[in-house]
Design a protein around this motif. Structure first.
Motif, PDB file in Angstrom:
ATOM      1  N   GLY A 211      -1.747  -5.369 -16.775  1.00 58.04           N
ATOM      2  CA  GLY A 211      -1.577  -5.401 -18.363  1.00 58.04           C
ATOM      3  C   GLY A 211       0.098  -4.952 -18.362  1.00 58.04           C
ATOM      4  O   GLY A 211       0.748  -5.397 -19.333  1.00 58.04           O
ATOM      5  N   ALA A 212       0.412  -4.122 -17.531  1.00 58.99           N
ATOM      6  CA  ALA A 212       1.743  -3.437 -17.775  1.00 58.99           C
ATOM      7  C   ALA A 212       2.737  -4.475 -17.405  1.00 58.99           C
ATOM      8  O   ALA A 212       3.810  -4.571 -18.032  1.00 58.99           O
ATOM      9  N   ILE A 213       2.347  -5.172 -16.488  1.00 61.09           N
ATOM     10  CA  ILE A 213       3.317  -6.238 -16.184  1.00 61.09           C
ATOM     11  C   ILE A 213       3.475  -7.221 -17.129  1.00 61.09           C
ATOM     12  O   ILE A 213       4.556  -7.737 -17.629  1.00 61.09           O
ATOM     13  N   GLU A 214       2.335  -7.664 -17.530  1.00 63.11           N
ATOM     14  CA  GLU A 214       2.336  -8.661 -18.550  1.00 63.11           C
ATOM     15  C   GLU A 214       2.921  -8.345 -19.891  1.00 63.11           C
ATOM     16  O   GLU A 214       3.341  -9.282 -20.496  1.00 63.11           O
ATOM     17  N   SER A 215       2.707  -6.951 -20.115  1.00 62.61           N
ATOM     18  CA  SER A 215       3.392  -6.705 -21.540  1.00 62.61           C
ATOM     19  C   SER A 215       4.993  -6.168 -21.192  1.00 62.61           C
ATOM     20  O   SER A 215       5.438  -5.681 -21.978  1.00 62.61           O
ATOM     21  N   GLY A 216       5.566  -6.341 -20.105  1.00 63.03           N
ATOM     22  CA  GLY A 216       6.758  -6.186 -20.011  1.00 63.03           C
ATOM     23  C   GLY A 216       7.184  -4.497 -19.794  1.00 63.03           C
ATOM     24  O   GLY A 216       8.544  -4.077 -20.197  1.00 63.03           O
ATOM     25  N   VAL A 217       6.287  -3.762 -19.537  1.00 65.83           N
ATOM     26  CA  VAL A 217       6.497  -2.412 -19.332  1.00 65.83           C
ATOM     27  C   VAL A 217       7.550  -2.365 -18.217  1.00 65.83           C
ATOM     28  O   VAL A 217       7.550  -3.166 -16.902  1.00 65.83           O
ATOM     29  N   ARG A 218       8.622  -1.487 -18.115  1.00 65.55           N
ATOM     30  CA  ARG A 218       9.618  -1.372 -17.316  1.00 65.55           C
ATOM     31  C   ARG A 218       9.317  -0.578 -16.103  1.00 65.55           C
ATOM     32  O   ARG A 218      10.023  -0.694 -15.065  1.00 65.55           O
ATOM     33  N   ARG A 219       8.796   0.662 -16.192  1.00 59.20           N
ATOM     34  CA  ARG A 219       8.731   1.516 -15.392  1.00 59.20           C
ATOM     35  C   ARG A 219       7.132   2.087 -15.268  1.00 59.20           C
ATOM     36  O   ARG A 219       6.566   2.318 -16.293  1.00 59.20           O
ATOM     37  N   PHE A 220       6.571   2.243 -14.112  1.00 59.61           N
ATOM     38  CA  PHE A 220       5.211   2.613 -13.861  1.00 59.61           C
ATOM     39  C   PHE A 220       5.395   4.072 -12.804  1.00 59.61           C
ATOM     40  O   PHE A 220       5.593   3.738 -11.799  1.00 59.61           O
ATOM     41  N   ILE A 221       4.925   5.086 -13.655  1.00 64.38           N
ATOM     42  CA  ILE A 221       4.938   6.286 -12.779  1.00 64.38           C
ATOM     43  C   ILE A 221       3.577   6.622 -12.600  1.00 64.38           C
ATOM     44  O   ILE A 221       2.731   6.786 -13.458  1.00 64.38           O
ATOM     45  N   TYR A 222       3.201   6.882 -11.133  1.00 66.55           N
ATOM     46  CA  TYR A 222       1.777   6.823 -10.888  1.00 66.55           C
ATOM     47  C   TYR A 222       1.491   8.426 -10.479  1.00 66.55           C
ATOM     48  O   TYR A 222       2.409   8.786  -9.424  1.00 66.55           O
ATOM     49  N   ALA A 223       0.536   8.984 -11.032  1.00 61.38           N
ATOM     50  CA  ALA A 223       0.106  10.392 -10.654  1.00 61.38           C
ATOM     51  C   ALA A 223      -0.741  10.294  -9.206  1.00 61.38           C
ATOM     52  O   ALA A 223      -2.039  10.151  -9.397  1.00 61.38           O
ATOM     53  N   SER A 224      -0.221  10.021  -8.006  1.00 59.68           N
ATOM     54  CA  SER A 224      -1.112  10.296  -6.916  1.00 59.68           C
ATOM     55  C   SER A 224      -1.415  11.842  -6.484  1.00 59.68           C
ATOM     56  O   SER A 224      -1.320  12.626  -7.403  1.00 59.68           O
ATOM     57  N   SER A 225      -1.450  11.897  -5.525  1.00 60.85           N
ATOM     58  CA  SER A 225      -1.668  13.340  -4.954  1.00 60.85           C
ATOM     59  C   SER A 225      -1.382  13.709  -3.479  1.00 60.85           C
ATOM     60  O   SER A 225      -1.449  12.793  -2.602  1.00 60.85           O
ATOM     61  N   SER A 226      -0.855  15.072  -3.373  1.00 64.52           N
ATOM     62  CA  SER A 226      -0.860  15.231  -1.742  1.00 64.52           C
ATOM     63  C   SER A 226      -1.882  15.396  -0.980  1.00 64.52           C
ATOM     64  O   SER A 226      -1.865  15.603   0.340  1.00 64.52           O
ATOM     65  N   SER A 227      -2.854  15.342  -1.689  1.00 65.51           N
ATOM     66  CA  SER A 227      -4.284  15.462  -0.965  1.00 65.51           C
ATOM     67  C   SER A 227      -4.299  14.054  -0.128  1.00 65.51           C
ATOM     68  O   SER A 227      -5.382  14.236   0.949  1.00 65.51           O
ATOM     69  N   ILE A 228      -3.636  13.163  -0.250  1.00 63.30           N
ATOM     70  CA  ILE A 228      -3.849  11.975   0.688  1.00 63.30           C
ATOM     71  C   ILE A 228      -3.599  12.215   2.126  1.00 63.30           C
ATOM     72  O   ILE A 228      -3.857  11.406   2.830  1.00 63.30           O
ATOM     73  N   TYR A 229      -2.861  13.359   2.358  1.00 63.07           N
ATOM     74  CA  TYR A 229      -2.515  13.652   3.716  1.00 63.07           C
ATOM     75  C   TYR A 229      -3.514  14.135   4.521  1.00 63.07           C
ATOM     76  O   TYR A 229      -3.618  14.174   5.724  1.00 63.07           O
ATOM     77  N   GLY A 230      -4.736  14.807   3.721  1.00 60.96           N
ATOM     78  CA  GLY A 230      -5.677  15.180   4.487  1.00 60.96           C
ATOM     79  C   GLY A 230      -5.732  16.689   5.192  1.00 60.96           C
ATOM     80  O   GLY A 230      -5.176  17.474   4.843  1.00 60.96           O
ATOM     81  N   VAL A 231      -5.919  16.449   6.600  1.00 57.31           N
ATOM     82  CA  VAL A 231      -5.788  17.458   7.536  1.00 57.31           C
ATOM     83  C   VAL A 231      -4.476  17.279   8.050  1.00 57.31           C
ATOM     84  O   VAL A 231      -4.598  16.074   8.824  1.00 57.31           O
ATOM     85  N   LYS A 232      -3.387  18.001   8.558  1.00 55.71           N
ATOM     86  CA  LYS A 232      -2.366  17.801   9.170  1.00 55.71           C
ATOM     87  C   LYS A 232      -2.120  19.103   9.779  1.00 55.71           C
ATOM     88  O   LYS A 232      -1.887  20.037   9.299  1.00 55.71           O
ATOM     89  N   GLU A 233      -1.780  18.967  10.974  1.00 55.14           N
ATOM     90  CA  GLU A 233      -1.481  20.047  11.952  1.00 55.14           C
ATOM     91  C   GLU A 233      -0.001  20.528  11.663  1.00 55.14           C
ATOM     92  O   GLU A 233       0.437  21.822  11.681  1.00 55.14           O
ATOM     93  N   GLU A 234       0.732  19.441  11.691  1.00 48.19           N
ATOM     94  CA  GLU A 234       2.216  19.610  11.893  1.00 48.19           C
ATOM     95  C   GLU A 234       2.755  20.328  10.475  1.00 48.19           C
ATOM     96  O   GLU A 234       1.946  20.196   9.573  1.00 48.19           O
ATOM     97  N   LYS A 235       3.672  21.043  10.393  1.00 48.64           N
ATOM     98  CA  LYS A 235       4.406  21.581   9.444  1.00 48.64           C
ATOM     99  C   LYS A 235       5.035  20.456   8.631  1.00 48.64           C
ATOM    100  O   LYS A 235       5.662  19.571   9.390  1.00 48.64           O
ATOM    101  N   ASP A 236       5.503  20.509   7.635  1.00 50.52           N
ATOM    102  CA  ASP A 236       6.570  19.743   6.785  1.00 50.52           C
ATOM    103  C   ASP A 236       6.069  18.317   6.841  1.00 50.52           C
ATOM    104  O   ASP A 236       6.692  17.369   7.297  1.00 50.52           O
ATOM    105  N   VAL A 237       4.789  18.130   6.271  1.00 51.20           N
ATOM    106  CA  VAL A 237       4.421  16.677   6.012  1.00 51.20           C
ATOM    107  C   VAL A 237       5.305  15.893   4.841  1.00 51.20           C
ATOM    108  O   VAL A 237       5.458  16.371   3.958  1.00 51.20           O
ATOM    109  N   ARG A 238       6.118  14.780   5.326  1.00 49.57           N
ATOM    110  CA  ARG A 238       7.031  14.209   4.546  1.00 49.57           C
ATOM    111  C   ARG A 238       6.199  12.871   4.150  1.00 49.57           C
ATOM    112  O   ARG A 238       5.321  12.436   4.605  1.00 49.57           O
ATOM    113  N   GLU A 239       6.957  12.071   3.118  1.00 49.84           N
ATOM    114  CA  GLU A 239       6.393  10.998   2.562  1.00 49.84           C
ATOM    115  C   GLU A 239       5.964   9.905   3.679  1.00 49.84           C
ATOM    116  O   GLU A 239       5.180   9.103   3.312  1.00 49.84           O
TER     117      GLU A 239
END
Ligand SMILES: NC(=O)c1ccc[n+]([C@@H]2O[C@H](COP(=O)([O-])OP(=O)(O)OC[C@H]3O[C@@H](n4cnc5c(N)ncnc54)[C@H](O)[C@@H]3O)[C@@H](O)[C@H]2O)c1
Length: 339
Positions: A115-143
């Motif tokens: 709908g956003a694309i059809e309507s000509g919306v210029r920017r889409f900001i999505y609230a995801s979450s850092s929980s997508i990383y799950g369990v990580k042993e390493e420090k400093d999980v980057r994008e």
């Protein structure tokens, strides 16, 4: 930043889920920045969450389910930017009814994006979450660290990210925020988030129950969450399009958070009790990228969040913190029986 100074010329911002915890702090700020703001929400937690901004002439509230794609498309007309916050926003609430949750958190996302694309919306900001990383042993999980979502809530957050980036919608700028757990006072307050609930138990019961304790959790004070969305609104397209940004600071174990809460409140009599848990989510995120690319730095701390919550509680601004279901997403959803 005032909208007139926004180099992208954006004026109208539509926020889905804008009457939730983050939205209740974000919307008054966007209005004070000068944007025209439309909130699309089912108002599960009430619509009286914007304080003095409620009757603002540049605020429009639309009671609408984001799954109603046809009506949503009508609402999207004239929108420059979407900030997409609406969702079933934690693991236990998602699991109450996984099919319904998927229909909101994933299926509706697909409709909203097209709908956003059809309507000509210029920017889409999505609230995801850092929980997508799950369990990580390493420090400093980057994008660019491989995601390892452990729950359906996190899996569908990641699925939406992929939808947003892989579909390659031409003509719309796409950016993903991966916030840490937010903390601090807002008019629509959530007390089912780590720092907030630890603080409230310390104040009300003088006892903090720590589930597990060793799991690492990054944190984000709510005013910094709001500033991060303002930053993503005004950032130049070439710096953000197709990018994900971690936004989280002060990585602490839950046990350390309990100690920090006790110390910040300044009451050594607060007891800390340990309870076993099977919640293994543990990650230590690094948010240097948003600093390096967009100059974003946090201005607040977990301690600020605790102090502010304590002040508001003592001033009577957080009535019935243990019993009012609106502070707890799962209790609200159970009471609403998934309207
Ligand atoms: N709060 C955090 O710590 C945190 C951390 C990382 C990511 N996030 C993400 O940020 C966003 C906002 O989080 P929050 O804490 O403000 O959540 P929230 O639960 O307080 O607010 C969600 C809002 O969405 C609305 N909503 C739900 N389903 C809807 C539907 N079908 N149609 C229209 N409106 C609907 C609700 O009424 C509510 O007002 C969410 O996407 C969440 O996953 C939050």
């Amino acid at each position: 930043m005032n909208w007139r100074e926004n180099p992208n010329g954006f004026q109208s911002v539509l926020v889905t889920g804008g009457a939730g915890y983050v939205g209740s702090a974000l919307i008054p700020q966007l209005l004070s920045d000068g944007y025209d703001v439309k909130v699309i929400d089912l108002f599960w937690f009430g619509d009286d969450v914007f304080g003095e901004s409620h009757k603002h002439p540049r605020l429009r509230l639309a009671r609408l389910d984001i799954r109603n794609t046809e009506q949503l498309k009508r609402e999207l007309k004239g929108t420059d930017v979407i900030i997409h916050l609406a969702c079933i926003s934690n693991d236990p609430s998602f699991e109450l009814d996984p099919n319904l949750s998927k229909s909101i958190n994933y299926d509706a996302f697909v409709g909203l994006l097209s709908g956003a694309i059809e309507s000509g919306v210029r920017r889409f900001i999505y609230a995801s979450s850092s929980s997508i990383y799950g369990v990580k042993e390493e420090k400093d999980v980057r994008e660019d660290s491989p995601p390892f979502p452990l729950t359906d809530y996190s899996k569908y957050k990641l699925a939406c990210e992929r939808q947003l980036l892989d579909v390659n919608p031409r003509g719309i700028e796409r950016v993903i925020a991966r916030p840490a757990t937010v903390c601090g006072y807002a008019r629509r307050l959530r007390l089912d988030l780590t720092v907030n609930i630890l603080t409230m138990h310390a104040l009300v019961n003088r006892k903090i129950r720590v589930f597990g304790g060793k799991q690492l959790r990054p944190n984000l004070q709510i005013a910094d969450m709001v500033r991060a969305y303002e930053t993503l609104l005004s950032a130049p397209a070439e710096k953000i399009d197709g990018q994900a940004f971690n936004i989280g600071y002060q990585n602490r174990s839950v046990e350390e958070l309990a100690l920090l809460v006790r110390e910040t409140i300044g009451d050594p009599g607060i007891a800390i009790e340990h309870v076993p848990t099977d919640d293994g989510r543990s990650y230590h995120i690094n948010s240097d990228k948003i600093g390096a690319v967009l100059g974003f730095k946090p201005e607040h701390t977990i301690e600020d969040a605790v102090r502010d919550l304590a002040e508001k509680y003592r001033a009577g601004s957080i009535p019935d913190p243990m019993t009012d279901r609106r502070y707890y997403n799962i209790r609200t959803m159970q009471a609403l029986k998934f309207i």
